[in-house]
Write a protein that holds these residues in place. Sequence first.
Motif, PDB file in Angstrom:
ATOM      1  N   TYR A 152       0.856  -1.202   0.000  1.00 43.80           N
ATOM      2  CA  TYR A 152       0.000   0.000   0.000  1.00 43.80           C
ATOM      3  C   TYR A 152       0.884   1.242   0.000  1.00 43.80           C
ATOM      4  O   TYR A 152       0.616   2.226  -0.686  1.00 43.80           O
ATOM      5  N   TYR A 153       1.957   1.186   0.790  1.00 38.41           N
ATOM      6  CA  TYR A 153       2.905   2.317   0.881  1.00 38.41           C
ATOM      7  C   TYR A 153       3.490   2.613  -0.510  1.00 38.41           C
ATOM      8  O   TYR A 153       3.507   3.755  -0.964  1.00 38.41           O
ATOM      9  N   PHE A 154       3.943   1.539  -1.207  1.00 40.54           N
ATOM     10  CA  PHE A 154       4.539   1.783  -2.528  1.00 40.54           C
ATOM     11  C   PHE A 154       3.479   2.167  -3.567  1.00 40.54           C
ATOM     12  O   PHE A 154       3.772   2.887  -4.521  1.00 40.54           O
ATOM     13  N   MET A 155       2.248   1.706  -3.371  1.00 38.51           N
ATOM     14  CA  MET A 155       1.175   2.164  -4.256  1.00 38.51           C
ATOM     15  C   MET A 155       0.986   3.671  -4.091  1.00 38.51           C
ATOM     16  O   MET A 155       0.802   4.397  -5.074  1.00 38.51           O
ATOM     17  N   ALA A 156       1.060   4.125  -2.850  1.00 36.41           N
ATOM     18  CA  ALA A 156       0.922   5.566  -2.602  1.00 36.41           C
ATOM     19  C   ALA A 156       2.090   6.339  -3.239  1.00 36.41           C
ATOM     20  O   ALA A 156       1.905   7.419  -3.813  1.00 36.41           O
ATOM     21  N   LYS A 157       3.295   5.749  -3.169  1.00 40.06           N
ATOM     22  CA  LYS A 157       4.467   6.380  -3.810  1.00 40.06           C
ATOM     23  C   LYS A 157       4.262   6.453  -5.330  1.00 40.06           C
ATOM     24  O   LYS A 157       4.552   7.471  -5.963  1.00 40.06           O
ATOM     25  N   CYS A 158       3.815   5.346  -5.917  1.00 39.07           N
ATOM     26  CA  CYS A 158       3.589   5.324  -7.371  1.00 39.07           C
ATOM     27  C   CYS A 158       2.514   6.348  -7.745  1.00 39.07           C
ATOM     28  O   CYS A 158       2.574   6.969  -8.803  1.00 39.07           O
ATOM     29  N   ARG A 159       1.527   6.487  -6.848  1.00 41.74           N
ATOM     30  CA  ARG A 159       0.460   7.436  -7.159  1.00 41.74           C
ATOM     31  C   ARG A 159       1.001   8.870  -7.236  1.00 41.74           C
ATOM     32  O   ARG A 159       0.564   9.662  -8.066  1.00 41.74           O
TER      33      ARG A 159
END
Length: 482
Positions: A25-32
């Motif tokens: 989820y953390y890296f999804m937020a970064k990608c976002r």
Amino acid sequence: MDNEIDLGQIDINSEPPIEEPARQYYFMAKCREWVREFERKNGRRPCFFTQTFGCQMNAKDSEKLAGILEAVGFLEADGEDADFVLYNTCTVRENANQRVYGRLGQLGVLKKKRPWMLIALCGCMMQEKEVIKKLKASYPFVDLIFGTHNIFQLAELLFRCLDQQKPVVEVWEETDKIVEKLPAQRKYSFKSGVNIMFGCNNFCSYCIVPYVRGRERSRSPQEIIREIKALAADGVVEVMLLGQNVNSYGKTLDKPVSFARLLEEVEQVEGIKRIRFMTSHPKDLSDELIEVMSRSVKVCPHLHLPLQSGSSRILKQMNRKYTKEQYLALAEKIKEAVPGISLTTDIIVGFPGETEEDFLETLDVVEKVSFDSAFTFIYSKRTGTPAAAMADQVPYDVVKERFDRLLKRVQEISAKALSRHLHTVQEVLAEEVNTHDGRLITGRLGNNTLVHFPGGPKLIGSVVSVSLDEFKGFYYMGNLKE
Ligand code: SAH
Ligand code: SF4
Ligand code: F3S
């Protein structure tokens, strides 16, 4: 459900969490964040394209990958002229690999014109060391490579790739992990595949799947039911339970549960009208399962039961752990317990050492069982499997001649077998507007046979009564009944 993760709550300036799925989820937020930046610079959102090369499990994985990309803000494109192209590969037969290399060659040309494109590869082929070597040597334009065991890491690896601006290759040899609660895209609103297990322990001597998918791991029944309930709440009426050998589901859980028990639990989920499953290994098919199938209203009267060969001698060499006679007896037992059931199968022609007599045994089983359909494959030598090292590889022209004979017979038998419902009224799940004639709806019988009938798109996703008026070789033409 899992698709509604609130990425806005995540502090992307802190250290990444260690635990999954929080880490993803953390890296999804970064990608976002990256996606937003892209949008600010280019005045449009980046788009992605995924292509599935393999089986239903491979397709399900692609839906998970697409779910992650959509959650971070990518839009889906319908071709390779996207910003991020991801091929989910298969290596079960050599021609699957050839298709990937062919498409990759074209992608390389495209990338010359569109140098900002990111190209990623994942899936079963990536678990082979030789493949990685070849990719590094001949396809250096590939930006990201990952395997079957760390597919859940897409966001993390994509972010690393964007951040470091250099190629990332991360393939794990194995895992005992199942990461739950990540998003997944849904191709259809009314039906969905559901993984119940991963990997395979059978080591059929021709097959590469256990090497590239790892050891068998079952999801807990609670997680499976949770997912199916959420799907049902979202309008799904048909689930396809997926595993390489669903009949051995649950054996390795802390509290073992049989596949038949799992089916009974899925049957309880309100809103689900049809339950299918893939694939059953004959050696593990229990009486308990046959009994559940015979009395269940939701479990579809269809069983895909790969035969592979009709020769007991070849079956032994294949490490399939049943004989011709056992297979025939099993097919008989199932047909008796579930009248009208559709039996379908997979057959390999030209396994090392296969003689004309062995092949005739296969034809004999095809005649006796009268399969509704059979997927026929020419044996493909897979490096690292025991069969690849066997003497007596059968010459291609001999195999091809047998294959053509088998295919012809399979088609004749299946046309006859499938026509048995002509002039009856059957329940049909309306699946889509016919691709050739917009006035028709295409649907499926419980036993998986296709039916086309006049109707409008409003019907899609509902189960309707249809009279089967005309049989056309492998599908019916019908009409709605009140
Ligand atoms: N787990 C499933 C099959 C997965 S692979 C099962 O055991 O039934 C799908 C099909 O591909 C197999 O049933 C088999 O018929 C075919 N297959 C697997 N390896 C092959 C090979 N090396 N050459 C040709 N066909 C193969
Ligand atoms: Fe391959 Fe056999 Fe496992 Fe099926 S059961 S995936 S054919 S090893
Ligand atoms: Fe292919 Fe992997 Fe499925 S090798 S058949 S995509 S499990």
